[in-house]
Design a protein around this motif. Structure first.
Motif, PDB file in Angstrom:
ATOM      1  N   LEU A  15      -2.723   1.604   3.814  1.00  0.00           N
ATOM      2  CA  LEU A  15      -1.425   2.038   4.320  1.00  0.00           C
ATOM      3  C   LEU A  15      -0.366   1.653   3.294  1.00  0.00           C
ATOM      4  CD1 LEU A  15      -2.062   0.622   7.869  1.00  0.00           C
ATOM      5  CD2 LEU A  15      -2.084   3.031   7.249  1.00  0.00           C
ATOM      6  N   VAL A  16       0.440   2.622   2.880  1.00  0.00           N
ATOM      7  CA  VAL A  16       1.437   2.418   1.830  1.00  0.00           C
ATOM      8  C   VAL A  16       2.814   2.687   2.406  1.00  0.00           C
ATOM      9  CG1 VAL A  16       2.212   3.133  -0.459  1.00  0.00           C
ATOM     10  CG2 VAL A  16      -0.230   3.232   0.125  1.00  0.00           C
ATOM     11  N   CYS A  17       3.703   1.697   2.343  1.00  0.00           N
ATOM     12  CA  CYS A  17       5.072   1.909   2.794  1.00  0.00           C
ATOM     13  C   CYS A  17       5.823   2.700   1.729  1.00  0.00           C
ATOM     14  CB  CYS A  17       5.778   0.594   3.062  1.00  0.00           C
ATOM     15  SG  CYS A  17       7.471   0.868   3.656  1.00  0.00           S
ATOM     16  N   THR A  18       6.331   3.868   2.108  1.00  0.00           N
ATOM     17  CA  THR A  18       7.133   4.672   1.180  1.00  0.00           C
ATOM     18  C   THR A  18       8.585   4.752   1.666  1.00  0.00           C
ATOM     19  OG1 THR A  18       6.475   6.721   2.287  1.00  0.00           O
ATOM     20  CG2 THR A  18       5.163   6.034   0.373  1.00  0.00           C
ATOM     21  N   GLY A  19       8.953   3.861   2.566  1.00  0.00           N
ATOM     22  CA  GLY A  19      10.320   3.842   3.078  1.00  0.00           C
ATOM     23  C   GLY A  19      11.327   3.440   2.014  1.00  0.00           C
ATOM     24  N   PRO A  20      12.583   3.818   2.193  1.00  0.00           N
ATOM     25  CA  PRO A  20      13.612   3.593   1.171  1.00  0.00           C
ATOM     26  C   PRO A  20      13.994   2.131   0.978  1.00  0.00           C
ATOM     27  CG  PRO A  20      14.588   4.483   3.177  1.00  0.00           C
ATOM     28  CD  PRO A  20      13.099   4.516   3.367  1.00  0.00           C
ATOM     29  N   ARG A  21      13.698   1.244   1.919  1.00  0.00           N
ATOM     30  CA  ARG A  21      14.105  -0.155   1.771  1.00  0.00           C
ATOM     31  C   ARG A  21      13.110  -0.969   0.942  1.00  0.00           C
ATOM     32  NH1 ARG A  21      15.494  -1.933   7.668  1.00  0.00           N
ATOM     33  NH2 ARG A  21      15.896  -3.920   6.650  1.00  0.00           N
ATOM     34  N   CYS A  22      11.872  -0.502   0.819  1.00  0.00           N
ATOM     35  CA  CYS A  22      10.874  -1.201  -0.008  1.00  0.00           C
ATOM     36  C   CYS A  22      11.120  -0.932  -1.490  1.00  0.00           C
ATOM     37  CB  CYS A  22       9.469  -0.745   0.357  1.00  0.00           C
ATOM     38  SG  CYS A  22       8.654  -1.798   1.550  1.00  0.00           S
ATOM     39  N   THR A  23      11.286   0.334  -1.820  1.00  0.00           N
ATOM     40  CA  THR A  23      11.525   0.726  -3.214  1.00  0.00           C
ATOM     41  C   THR A  23      12.600   1.799  -3.229  1.00  0.00           C
ATOM     42  OG1 THR A  23       9.739   2.360  -3.141  1.00  0.00           O
ATOM     43  CG2 THR A  23       9.165   0.182  -3.971  1.00  0.00           C
ATOM     44  N   GLU A  24      13.786   1.422  -3.615  1.00  0.00           N
ATOM     45  CA  GLU A  24      14.930   2.324  -3.575  1.00  0.00           C
ATOM     46  C   GLU A  24      14.790   3.524  -4.505  1.00  0.00           C
ATOM     47  OE1 GLU A  24      18.471   0.058  -4.239  1.00  0.00           O
ATOM     48  OE2 GLU A  24      18.016  -1.327  -2.604  1.00  0.00           O
ATOM     49  N   ASN A  25      14.006   3.391  -5.571  1.00  0.00           N
ATOM     50  CA  ASN A  25      13.882   4.468  -6.542  1.00  0.00           C
ATOM     51  C   ASN A  25      12.612   5.302  -6.376  1.00  0.00           C
ATOM     52  OD1 ASN A  25      16.341   3.783  -7.856  1.00  0.00           O
ATOM     53  ND2 ASN A  25      15.277   2.089  -8.851  1.00  0.00           N
ATOM     54  N   GLY A  26      11.937   5.159  -5.240  1.00  0.00           N
ATOM     55  CA  GLY A  26      10.775   5.995  -4.957  1.00  0.00           C
ATOM     56  C   GLY A  26       9.489   5.571  -5.640  1.00  0.00           C
ATOM     57  N   GLU A  27       9.422   4.329  -6.118  1.00  0.00           N
ATOM     58  CA  GLU A  27       8.212   3.876  -6.809  1.00  0.00           C
ATOM     59  C   GLU A  27       6.981   3.931  -5.913  1.00  0.00           C
ATOM     60  OE1 GLU A  27      11.065   2.131  -6.593  1.00  0.00           O
ATOM     61  OE2 GLU A  27      11.530   1.111  -8.472  1.00  0.00           O
ATOM     62  N   ALA A  28       7.142   3.590  -4.636  1.00  0.00           N
ATOM     63  CA  ALA A  28       6.002   3.580  -3.721  1.00  0.00           C
ATOM     64  C   ALA A  28       5.462   4.997  -3.514  1.00  0.00           C
ATOM     65  CB  ALA A  28       6.381   2.950  -2.383  1.00  0.00           C
ATOM     66  N   GLN A  29       6.354   5.965  -3.358  1.00  0.00           N
ATOM     67  CA  GLN A  29       5.919   7.360  -3.199  1.00  0.00           C
ATOM     68  C   GLN A  29       5.183   7.824  -4.453  1.00  0.00           C
ATOM     69  OE1 GLN A  29       5.913   9.468  -0.601  1.00  0.00           O
ATOM     70  NE2 GLN A  29       4.938  11.006  -1.879  1.00  0.00           N
ATOM     71  N   ALA A  30       5.699   7.461  -5.624  1.00  0.00           N
ATOM     72  CA  ALA A  30       5.051   7.845  -6.881  1.00  0.00           C
ATOM     73  C   ALA A  30       3.649   7.235  -6.968  1.00  0.00           C
ATOM     74  CB  ALA A  30       5.909   7.415  -8.068  1.00  0.00           C
ATOM     75  N   LYS A  63      10.878  -6.503   1.373  1.00  0.00           N
ATOM     76  CA  LYS A  63      11.161  -7.249   0.151  1.00  0.00           C
ATOM     77  C   LYS A  63       9.988  -7.101  -0.802  1.00  0.00           C
ATOM     78  CE  LYS A  63      14.150 -11.082   1.626  1.00  0.00           C
ATOM     79  NZ  LYS A  63      14.741 -10.503   2.774  1.00  0.00           N
ATOM     80  N   SER A  64      10.282  -7.086  -2.091  1.00  0.00           N
ATOM     81  CA  SER A  64       9.263  -7.141  -3.139  1.00  0.00           C
ATOM     82  C   SER A  64       8.224  -6.035  -3.028  1.00  0.00           C
ATOM     83  CB  SER A  64       8.587  -8.510  -3.152  1.00  0.00           C
ATOM     84  OG  SER A  64       9.540  -9.517  -3.357  1.00  0.00           O
ATOM     85  N   GLY A  65       8.668  -4.821  -2.706  1.00  0.00           N
ATOM     86  CA  GLY A  65       7.769  -3.677  -2.638  1.00  0.00           C
ATOM     87  C   GLY A  65       7.416  -3.170  -4.017  1.00  0.00           C
ATOM     88  N   PRO A  66       6.553  -2.205  -4.075  1.00  0.00           N
ATOM     89  CA  PRO A  66       5.846  -1.556  -2.978  1.00  0.00           C
ATOM     90  C   PRO A  66       4.927  -2.501  -2.200  1.00  0.00           C
ATOM     91  CG  PRO A  66       5.721  -0.197  -4.956  1.00  0.00           C
ATOM     92  CD  PRO A  66       6.303  -1.510  -5.345  1.00  0.00           C
TER      93      PRO A  66
END
Length: 112
Positions: A15-30, A63-66
């Motif tokens: 499960l990968v959090c792609t919400g905006p508060r974990c990574t503001e610049n979309g790193e998790a989605q990438a 904090k400290s995402g992704p």
């Protein structure tokens, strides 16, 4: 009555959090978008070690995402950059050994 959905067998669920508060610049989605290719390269896209992957919006630990969670192991990872993701794939998802220094929480009822 609606048709019952079908799903293939899998060993673990990432499960990968792609919400905006974990990574503001979309790193998790990438990172999420690279998982199909990375899983295929590691041999965990099918067969006995198959890993299912799912995007989530928020784990409420922003904090400290992704941030990623491996189930049913109950292992929660933080700071999952490209290099750390590869370690998680190689050591945990393929090798079965969680990457201890990247864990910020582990369920007490985890599977060995």
């Amino acid at each position: 009555m609606p048709e019952k959905p079908k799903m293939g067998d899998y060993k673990r669920h990432l499960l990968v959090c792609t919400g905006p508060r974990c990574t503001e610049n979309g790193e998790a989605q990438a990172l999420f978008e690279t998982l199909g290719e990375k899983f295929k390269a590691a041999g965990i896209d099918k067969g006995e070690l198959r890993v299912k992957r799912t995007r989530t919006h928020c784990f409420a630990t922003c904090k400290s995402g992704p941030i990623m969670c491996v189930q049913p192991d109950g292992v929660w990872y933080y700071n999952v950059n490209e290099a750390n993701l590869q370690r998680i794939i190689d050591e945990h998802l393929v090798g079965g050994r969680p990457v201890e220094e990247l864990i910020y929480h582990q369920s007490v009822c985890s599977v060995p």
